[in-house]
Enzyme design. Structure first.
Site, PDB file in Angstrom:
ATOM      1  N   GLY A 168      42.075  -3.529 -38.012  1.00  0.00           N
ATOM      2  CA  GLY A 168      41.070  -3.947 -37.034  1.00  0.00           C
ATOM      3  C   GLY A 168      40.135  -2.881 -36.510  1.00  0.00           C
ATOM      4  O   GLY A 168      39.011  -3.172 -36.128  1.00  0.00           O
ATOM      5  N   GLU A 193      42.011   2.040 -31.229  1.00  0.00           N
ATOM      6  CA  GLU A 193      42.441   0.646 -31.393  1.00  0.00           C
ATOM      7  C   GLU A 193      41.251  -0.304 -31.273  1.00  0.00           C
ATOM      8  O   GLU A 193      40.323  -0.054 -30.506  1.00  0.00           O
ATOM      9  CB  GLU A 193      43.463   0.285 -30.314  1.00  0.00           C
ATOM     10  CG  GLU A 193      44.903   0.555 -30.699  1.00  0.00           C
ATOM     11  CD  GLU A 193      45.471  -0.490 -31.659  1.00  0.00           C
ATOM     12  OE1 GLU A 193      44.710  -1.225 -32.314  1.00  0.00           O
ATOM     13  OE2 GLU A 193      46.707  -0.564 -31.736  1.00  0.00           O
ATOM     14  N   ASP A 194      41.303  -1.406 -31.992  1.00  0.00           N
ATOM     15  CA  ASP A 194      40.297  -2.444 -31.829  1.00  0.00           C
ATOM     16  C   ASP A 194      40.494  -3.155 -30.489  1.00  0.00           C
ATOM     17  O   ASP A 194      39.552  -3.373 -29.736  1.00  0.00           O
ATOM     18  CB  ASP A 194      40.361  -3.458 -32.987  1.00  0.00           C
ATOM     19  CG  ASP A 194      41.768  -3.967 -33.268  1.00  0.00           C
ATOM     20  OD1 ASP A 194      42.733  -3.505 -32.606  1.00  0.00           O
ATOM     21  OD2 ASP A 194      41.922  -4.821 -34.153  1.00  0.00           O
ATOM     22  N   ASP A 235      46.293  -5.786 -26.366  1.00  0.00           N
ATOM     23  CA  ASP A 235      46.630  -7.090 -25.799  1.00  0.00           C
ATOM     24  C   ASP A 235      47.890  -6.904 -24.947  1.00  0.00           C
ATOM     25  O   ASP A 235      47.808  -6.443 -23.817  1.00  0.00           O
ATOM     26  CB  ASP A 235      46.804  -8.050 -26.983  1.00  0.00           C
ATOM     27  CG  ASP A 235      47.010  -9.500 -26.603  1.00  0.00           C
ATOM     28  OD1 ASP A 235      46.619  -9.893 -25.496  1.00  0.00           O
ATOM     29  OD2 ASP A 235      47.561 -10.254 -27.415  1.00  0.00           O
ATOM     30  N   LYS A 249      42.704  -6.356 -22.920  1.00  0.00           N
ATOM     31  CA  LYS A 249      43.020  -7.594 -22.200  1.00  0.00           C
ATOM     32  C   LYS A 249      43.991  -7.276 -21.062  1.00  0.00           C
ATOM     33  O   LYS A 249      45.208  -7.396 -21.237  1.00  0.00           O
ATOM     34  CB  LYS A 249      43.668  -8.607 -23.160  1.00  0.00           C
ATOM     35  CG  LYS A 249      42.736  -9.138 -24.238  1.00  0.00           C
ATOM     36  CD  LYS A 249      43.439 -10.165 -25.132  1.00  0.00           C
ATOM     37  CE  LYS A 249      42.463 -10.869 -26.040  1.00  0.00           C
ATOM     38  NZ  LYS A 249      43.120 -11.750 -27.018  1.00  0.00           N
ATOM     39  N   PHE A 285      40.846 -15.700 -27.477  1.00  0.00           N
ATOM     40  CA  PHE A 285      40.990 -15.165 -28.830  1.00  0.00           C
ATOM     41  C   PHE A 285      39.622 -14.784 -29.383  1.00  0.00           C
ATOM     42  O   PHE A 285      38.710 -15.597 -29.439  1.00  0.00           O
ATOM     43  CB  PHE A 285      41.664 -16.198 -29.745  1.00  0.00           C
ATOM     44  CG  PHE A 285      41.904 -15.674 -31.122  1.00  0.00           C
ATOM     45  CD1 PHE A 285      42.948 -14.787 -31.371  1.00  0.00           C
ATOM     46  CD2 PHE A 285      41.085 -16.048 -32.175  1.00  0.00           C
ATOM     47  CE1 PHE A 285      43.168 -14.285 -32.645  1.00  0.00           C
ATOM     48  CE2 PHE A 285      41.298 -15.551 -33.457  1.00  0.00           C
ATOM     49  CZ  PHE A 285      42.343 -14.670 -33.687  1.00  0.00           C
ATOM     50  N   ASP A 332      39.943 -10.212 -36.828  1.00  0.00           N
ATOM     51  CA  ASP A 332      39.923 -11.323 -37.786  1.00  0.00           C
ATOM     52  C   ASP A 332      40.596 -12.577 -37.260  1.00  0.00           C
ATOM     53  O   ASP A 332      41.406 -12.538 -36.331  1.00  0.00           O
ATOM     54  CB  ASP A 332      40.640 -10.919 -39.073  1.00  0.00           C
ATOM     55  CG  ASP A 332      42.150 -10.875 -38.885  1.00  0.00           C
ATOM     56  OD1 ASP A 332      42.619 -10.189 -37.959  1.00  0.00           O
ATOM     57  OD2 ASP A 332      42.862 -11.559 -39.646  1.00  0.00           O
ATOM     58  N   ARG A 375      36.052 -10.174 -39.880  1.00  0.00           N
ATOM     59  CA  ARG A 375      36.089  -8.738 -39.541  1.00  0.00           C
ATOM     60  C   ARG A 375      34.723  -8.085 -39.681  1.00  0.00           C
ATOM     61  O   ARG A 375      34.415  -7.094 -39.038  1.00  0.00           O
ATOM     62  CB  ARG A 375      37.070  -7.989 -40.450  1.00  0.00           C
ATOM     63  CG  ARG A 375      38.520  -8.337 -40.247  1.00  0.00           C
ATOM     64  CD  ARG A 375      39.399  -7.290 -40.918  1.00  0.00           C
ATOM     65  NE  ARG A 375      40.786  -7.716 -41.076  1.00  0.00           N
ATOM     66  CZ  ARG A 375      41.709  -7.625 -40.126  1.00  0.00           C
ATOM     67  NH1 ARG A 375      41.392  -7.140 -38.950  1.00  0.00           N
ATOM     68  NH2 ARG A 375      42.946  -8.024 -40.354  1.00  0.00           N
TER      69      ARG A 375
HETATM   70  P1  5GP Z   1      49.392  -6.138 -28.829  1.00  0.00           P
HETATM   71  O1  5GP Z   1      50.508  -5.444 -29.573  1.00  0.00           O
HETATM   72  O2  5GP Z   1      48.654  -5.238 -27.867  1.00  0.00           O
HETATM   73  O3  5GP Z   1      49.854  -7.402 -28.165  1.00  0.00           O
HETATM   74  O4  5GP Z   1      48.357  -6.685 -29.878  1.00  0.00           O
HETATM   75  C1  5GP Z   1      47.781  -5.905 -30.776  1.00  0.00           C
HETATM   76  C2  5GP Z   1      47.181  -6.668 -31.921  1.00  0.00           C
HETATM   77  O5  5GP Z   1      47.087  -8.087 -31.721  1.00  0.00           O
HETATM   78  C3  5GP Z   1      45.771  -6.215 -32.094  1.00  0.00           C
HETATM   79  O6  5GP Z   1      45.694  -4.996 -32.792  1.00  0.00           O
HETATM   80  C4  5GP Z   1      45.180  -7.370 -32.862  1.00  0.00           C
HETATM   81  O7  5GP Z   1      45.462  -7.229 -34.222  1.00  0.00           O
HETATM   82  C5  5GP Z   1      45.905  -8.569 -32.312  1.00  0.00           C
HETATM   83  N1  5GP Z   1      45.074  -9.247 -31.297  1.00  0.00           N
HETATM   84  C6  5GP Z   1      45.232  -9.266 -29.958  1.00  0.00           C
HETATM   85  N2  5GP Z   1      44.287  -9.991 -29.352  1.00  0.00           N
HETATM   86  C7  5GP Z   1      43.471 -10.441 -30.346  1.00  0.00           C
HETATM   87  C8  5GP Z   1      42.270 -11.257 -30.364  1.00  0.00           C
HETATM   88  O8  5GP Z   1      41.731 -11.714 -29.351  1.00  0.00           O
HETATM   89  N3  5GP Z   1      41.731 -11.506 -31.583  1.00  0.00           N
HETATM   90  C9  5GP Z   1      42.255 -11.016 -32.744  1.00  0.00           C
HETATM   91  N4  5GP Z   1      41.634 -11.314 -33.884  1.00  0.00           N
HETATM   92  N5  5GP Z   1      43.383 -10.245 -32.769  1.00  0.00           N
HETATM   93  C10 5GP Z   1      43.972  -9.958 -31.573  1.00  0.00           C
HETATM   94 MG    MG Z   2      45.004  -3.615 -34.083  1.00  0.00          MG
END
Ligand code: 5GP
Ligand code: MG
Length: 178
Positions: A48, A102-103, A106, A134, A155, A162, A168
């Site tokens: 990402g 990081e993209d 969450d 977030k 989302f 993606d 992407r």
């Molecule tokens: P975390 O481990 O912080 O919960 O989530 C990390 C990963 O969840 C991100 O790197 C991403 O791949 C995915 N993710 C979280 N929120 C989103 C979103 O709104 N859209 C997309 N496409 N991926 C997300």
């Molecule tokens: Mg990621």
């Protein structure tokens, strides 16, 4: 509204490429200033973060290096996603000032695993630069040093993010409409 269909879902523009560019610019300025006397090692988390990493790095003017890692996640059940393997990381991390790219952050689970791995590898310092954050979904205490844009729990796709492999390549960030 500018919309795009990916698989079965429709998405509308939520954050324009101009807004993204402004946010990335600000992050780069702060990093250039904060790390002026250091040589940071950027660690971009694939897939990402490829667009964010590319745009940000073009604005970094201090001596630095970049490497890429991939975290493989295995979800045992539908509710628990566990990230437990790392692809990449041949560089020596010991003593380095690492900036994770990081993209989106969450829940923060992915990030925490990576931070722990970098600590085990004896990084001198670890900071996080994320394009999107977030805060309402974040479950960790660790503050994030460089946040581009804060968003809600919707989302999102585009700018590296993606939906089942699609989207992407989009220059803007979209959110789901239906
Ligand atoms: P975390 O481990 O912080 O919960 O989530 C990390 C990963 O969840 C991100 O790197 C991403 O791949 C995915 N993710 C979280 N929120 C989103 C979103 O709104 N859209 C997309 N496409 N991926 C997300
Ligand atoms: Mg990621």
């Amino acid at each position: 509204m500018n919309t795009v269909k990916l698989h079965d879902k429709e998405f509308g523009v939520f954050i324009s490429c101009d807004e993204i560019a402004q946010a990335v610019n600000k992050l780069a300025e702060r990093i250039n200033a904060d790390y002026a006397s250091k040589t940071p090692l950027f660690v971009a988390v694939l897939n990402g973060s490829f667009m964010f990493a590319s745009d940000l790095m073009k604005l970094i003017h201090i001596p630095s290096e970049i490497t890429f890692v991939k975290l493989a996640s295995y979800s045992g059940t539908a509710t628990t996603g566990k990230v437990n393997e790392l692809i990449g990381f041949n560089e020596s991390i010991e003593g380095r000032d690492v900036i994770i790219l990081e993209d989106i952050v969450d829940t923060g689970i992915t990030l925490e695993i990576l931070v722990n791995l970098l600590q085990d590898k004896k990084a001198n310092s670890i900071a996080v630069a994320t394009c999107l954050f977030k805060p309402k979904a974040y479950t960790k205490k660790r503050p994030l040093e460089y946040v581009g844009i804060e968003v809600g729990n919707e989302f999102l796709v585009g700018y590296g993010l993606d939906y089942n492999g699609r989207g992407r390549n989009l220059a803007d960030i979209y959110k789901i409409i239906k």
